[in-house]
Design an enzyme around this catalytic site. Structure first.
Site, mmCIF file in Angstrom:
data_model
loop_
_atom_site.group_PDB
_atom_site.id
_atom_site.type_symbol
_atom_site.label_atom_id
_atom_site.label_comp_id
_atom_site.label_asym_id
_atom_site.label_seq_id
_atom_site.Cartn_x
_atom_site.Cartn_y
_atom_site.Cartn_z
ATOM 1 N N ALA A 145 0.871 -1.241 -0.048
ATOM 2 C CA ALA A 145 0.409 -0.004 -0.295
ATOM 3 C C ALA A 145 1.560 1.281 0.206
ATOM 4 O O ALA A 145 0.778 2.530 -0.460
ATOM 5 C CB ALA A 145 -1.176 -0.149 1.307
ATOM 6 N N GLY A 146 2.068 1.637 0.576
ATOM 7 C CA GLY A 146 3.335 2.317 0.171
ATOM 8 C C GLY A 146 3.248 2.860 -1.176
ATOM 9 O O GLY A 146 3.162 2.215 -2.034
ATOM 10 N N ARG A 201 10.937 7.808 -1.071
ATOM 11 C CA ARG A 201 12.019 7.921 -1.156
ATOM 12 C C ARG A 201 12.288 7.682 -2.930
ATOM 13 O O ARG A 201 13.597 7.665 -3.272
ATOM 14 C CB ARG A 201 12.966 7.137 -1.005
ATOM 15 C CG ARG A 201 12.582 7.772 0.980
ATOM 16 C CD ARG A 201 13.959 7.115 1.861
ATOM 17 N NE ARG A 201 12.794 6.131 2.200
ATOM 18 C CZ ARG A 201 12.920 4.595 3.631
ATOM 19 N NH1 ARG A 201 14.912 4.449 3.447
ATOM 20 N NH2 ARG A 201 12.712 3.650 3.675
ATOM 21 N N ASN A 243 15.284 -7.332 11.239
ATOM 22 C CA ASN A 243 13.714 -7.978 11.286
ATOM 23 C C ASN A 243 13.844 -7.713 9.858
ATOM 24 O O ASN A 243 13.808 -6.711 9.373
ATOM 25 C CB ASN A 243 12.594 -7.615 12.107
ATOM 26 C CG ASN A 243 11.442 -8.287 11.258
ATOM 27 O OD1 ASN A 243 11.122 -9.088 10.954
ATOM 28 N ND2 ASN A 243 10.311 -7.283 12.055
ATOM 29 N N ARG A 300 10.951 -6.192 -36.200
ATOM 30 C CA ARG A 300 9.770 -5.406 -35.469
ATOM 31 C C ARG A 300 8.475 -5.848 -35.312
ATOM 32 O O ARG A 300 8.852 -6.846 -35.374
ATOM 33 C CB ARG A 300 9.861 -3.684 -36.543
ATOM 34 C CG ARG A 300 10.723 -2.462 -36.605
ATOM 35 C CD ARG A 300 10.525 -1.459 -37.482
ATOM 36 N NE ARG A 300 8.904 -0.866 -36.956
ATOM 37 C CZ ARG A 300 8.505 -0.026 -37.947
ATOM 38 N NH1 ARG A 300 9.786 0.246 -38.837
ATOM 39 N NH2 ARG A 300 7.129 0.418 -37.846
ATOM 40 N N ASN A 342 14.200 -14.479 -52.859
ATOM 41 C CA ASN A 342 15.771 -14.006 -53.022
ATOM 42 C C ASN A 342 15.932 -11.749 -53.070
ATOM 43 O O ASN A 342 14.451 -11.797 -54.108
ATOM 44 C CB ASN A 342 16.737 -13.772 -54.353
ATOM 45 C CG ASN A 342 18.163 -13.547 -53.715
ATOM 46 O OD1 ASN A 342 19.082 -13.266 -53.318
ATOM 47 N ND2 ASN A 342 17.725 -11.576 -54.759
ATOM 48 N N ASN A 358 4.969 0.340 -48.603
ATOM 49 C CA ASN A 358 3.951 0.320 -48.039
ATOM 50 C C ASN A 358 3.138 0.725 -47.507
ATOM 51 O O ASN A 358 1.764 0.846 -47.147
ATOM 52 C CB ASN A 358 4.610 -0.919 -46.886
ATOM 53 C CG ASN A 358 4.857 -0.299 -45.765
ATOM 54 O OD1 ASN A 358 5.891 0.745 -46.189
ATOM 55 N ND2 ASN A 358 4.644 -0.471 -44.655
ATOM 56 N N ALA A 407 17.006 -5.203 -61.524
ATOM 57 C CA ALA A 407 16.913 -4.182 -61.143
ATOM 58 C C ALA A 407 16.919 -2.970 -61.142
ATOM 59 O O ALA A 407 16.918 -3.104 -62.767
ATOM 60 C CB ALA A 407 18.834 -4.816 -61.302
ATOM 61 N N ARG A 434 12.175 0.473 -65.506
ATOM 62 C CA ARG A 434 13.024 1.288 -65.794
ATOM 63 C C ARG A 434 13.149 2.710 -66.770
ATOM 64 O O ARG A 434 12.624 1.554 -68.136
ATOM 65 C CB ARG A 434 14.855 1.424 -65.216
ATOM 66 C CG ARG A 434 14.786 -0.146 -66.384
ATOM 67 C CD ARG A 434 15.754 -1.325 -65.161
ATOM 68 N NE ARG A 434 16.520 -1.622 -66.379
ATOM 69 C CZ ARG A 434 17.362 -2.837 -66.064
ATOM 70 N NH1 ARG A 434 17.319 -2.856 -64.531
ATOM 71 N NH2 ARG A 434 17.923 -3.550 -66.656
#
Length: 459
Positions: A11-12, A16, A170, A333, A377, A386, A423, A440
């Site tokens: 409960a404390g 400190r 104690n 991730r 690959n 995305n 590529a 391309r």
């Protein structure tokens, strides 16, 4: 189930600690202190477990969950008053009640059971767990008679100069005859320096009533370390880390340098796995046998299969299969799934993606919201595009596809089985199985045009 009950005092506020976080919620080796205590108590044979909460009651209760009954202490008037919060449930019950603190995360169920067994075996009204400390400042002192019996417990703030020299303290852990405990609690006064109702006063009242009270010293004083500030928190962390590392090494795990290896209390690691220096393993992580993890690797809430290699990388909340190679300098991730024998190389980021068996992204690649089949690959510099600034879209790549270097796959898009992406291509439309996709511009060279740009620096 025996007639044994546990009351955990939590409960404390923990002033400190100098923190907005309530004391018992501060973590030791990745788990809140109160969870350490509750989990150890649950391993012992108790018919009921109660946690007395006060400051931060809602947050502490949420952390405890259904593993104990939380009782609210509206005013923090001392430890005896805290135990009284269980009076409606336990007063008059036959059996044994153990009382311990929620800020002693190192206590083990073995020590708890040993204290209870000692009290019950000797038919004592109560048993006190004690320890010897080189620096007992702040702890209640155990005062014994000339014959060695327990005479009284005196709080540090109420102790005389002579009593302060006593180094047996104690620990705040007690085992009581339950009926006698609640009968005596109502007799406790608050005539002390703090004006509080101290639980140790129950011990004194039992002794005065000629009831048998025993004190049992633990040889494992580190188990009894209470945490009241950040210094003690760091000490508890060190003890717990050492305990975890020793347990894992005893089970057949190699830690090259235990002093620089940080492993959570919830982690499970198989035999013959080697953990290299500088590695941090957090949360509910499971690692199979024969793996090599590190150096300087951070793993959090992951499942890693057997015989896998993770080198200088970060893995979060993901599933990793067997014989997988990750790193160096990879980032896996959350919500990713890497299947058996896949390879994720240096400077590759994988986010919420599934990578099929034997597929590889060897370097400088981003795979977000993607599903790769087997034997794919991914060329150097390839990314799955995305995100359009508002929505996320998926990329699907079939078995055996080959994606050339520096390709952009603009989602949503599907690359069929066995397809080949040249590529440098930017792919905006799906590619059928076994097709070659080239997207391309044709190269044009303009002779001597660079001279007109006049960018050269004169010697």
């Amino acid at each position: 189930m025996s007639n044994r009950y546990a009351i955990i005092l939590a409960a404390g506020k923990g002033t400190r600690m100098k923190s907005k976080l309530y004391k018992v919620l501060h973590q030791v080796c990745g788990k809140p202190m109160i969870r350490h205590v509750v989990d150890e108590v649950r391993q012992a044979d108790f018919s009921s477990i109660y946690v007395v909460v006060g400051y931060g009651a809602e947050a502490v209760s949420s952390c405890v969950g259904d593993d104990a009954v939380c009782l609210l202490q509206k005013e923090q008037l001392g430890t005896a008053h805290a135990v009284l919060q269980a009076s409606d449930r336990l007063a008059g019950q036959a059996g044994t009640t153990i009382v311990l603190c929620g800020d002693t995360p190192l206590v083990t169920h073995e020590t708890i059971e040993q204290l209870i067994d000692a009290q019950e075996r000797e038919h004592a009204a109560a048993a006190v767990l004690t320890a010897k400390l080189n620096n007992p400042a702040g702890y209640g002192r155990i005062i014994r008679t000339a014959s060695g019996d327990l005479e009284r417990i005196v709080e540090d703030k109420d102790a005389t100069g002579e009593e302060k020299k006593v180094n047996e303290v104690n620990t705040g852990i007690y085992s009581f005859d339950n009926k006698l405990l609640f009968e005596t609690l109502h007799k406790v006064g608050n005539e002390n320096a703090q004006g509080e109702y101290y639980l140790p006063d129950v011990i004194q009242l039992l002794i005065q009533a000629s009831k048998k009270v025993i004190a049992r010293m633990t040889p494992h004083f580190e188990e009894t370390v209470g945490v009241n500030d950040r210094i003690q928190l760091a000490a508890a962390e060190k003890y717990m880390r050492d305990r975890i590392n020793r347990r894992l090494m005893a089970q057949g795990v190699t830690l090259i340098d235990p002093e620089t290896t940080y492993i959570s209390a919830e982690t499970v690691i198989g035999q013959d796995t080697v953990i290299y220096p500088g590695t941090i393993i957090e949360g509910h992580t499971e690692i199979g046998s024969g793996c090599k993890i590190g150096p300087r690797t951070h793993v959090k809430n992951c499942r890693i299969g057997s015989e896998s290699l993770v080198d200088q990388s970060v893995l979060e909340e993901s599933w990793i299969g067997d014989w997988v190679e990750i790193g160096p300098f990879s980032h896996i991730r959350p919500l990713s799934k890497i299947h058996n024998q896949a390879h994720i190389g240096n400077f590759v980021e994988v986010k919420k993606s599934e990578i099929g068996e034997r597929s590889k992204a060897s370097h400088l690649t981003y795979l977000g919201d993607a599903v790769l089949g087997n034997d794919v690959n991914m060329g150097c510099g390839t990314i799955t595009v995305n995100y359009d600034g508002k929505n996320k879209f998926a990329t699907r790549i079939g078995n055996g596809a080959f994606i050339g270097c520096n390709a952009n796959l603009v989602a949503p898009v599907t690359i069929g089985d066995g397809a080949f992406v040249a590529a440098g291509s930017t792919i905006t439309e799906s590619v059928n199985a076994d097709a070659l996709a080239i997207a391309r511009s044709r190269q044009t060279n303009k002779e001597n045009y660079a001279l007109k740009l006049n960018y050269r620096v004169n010697p």
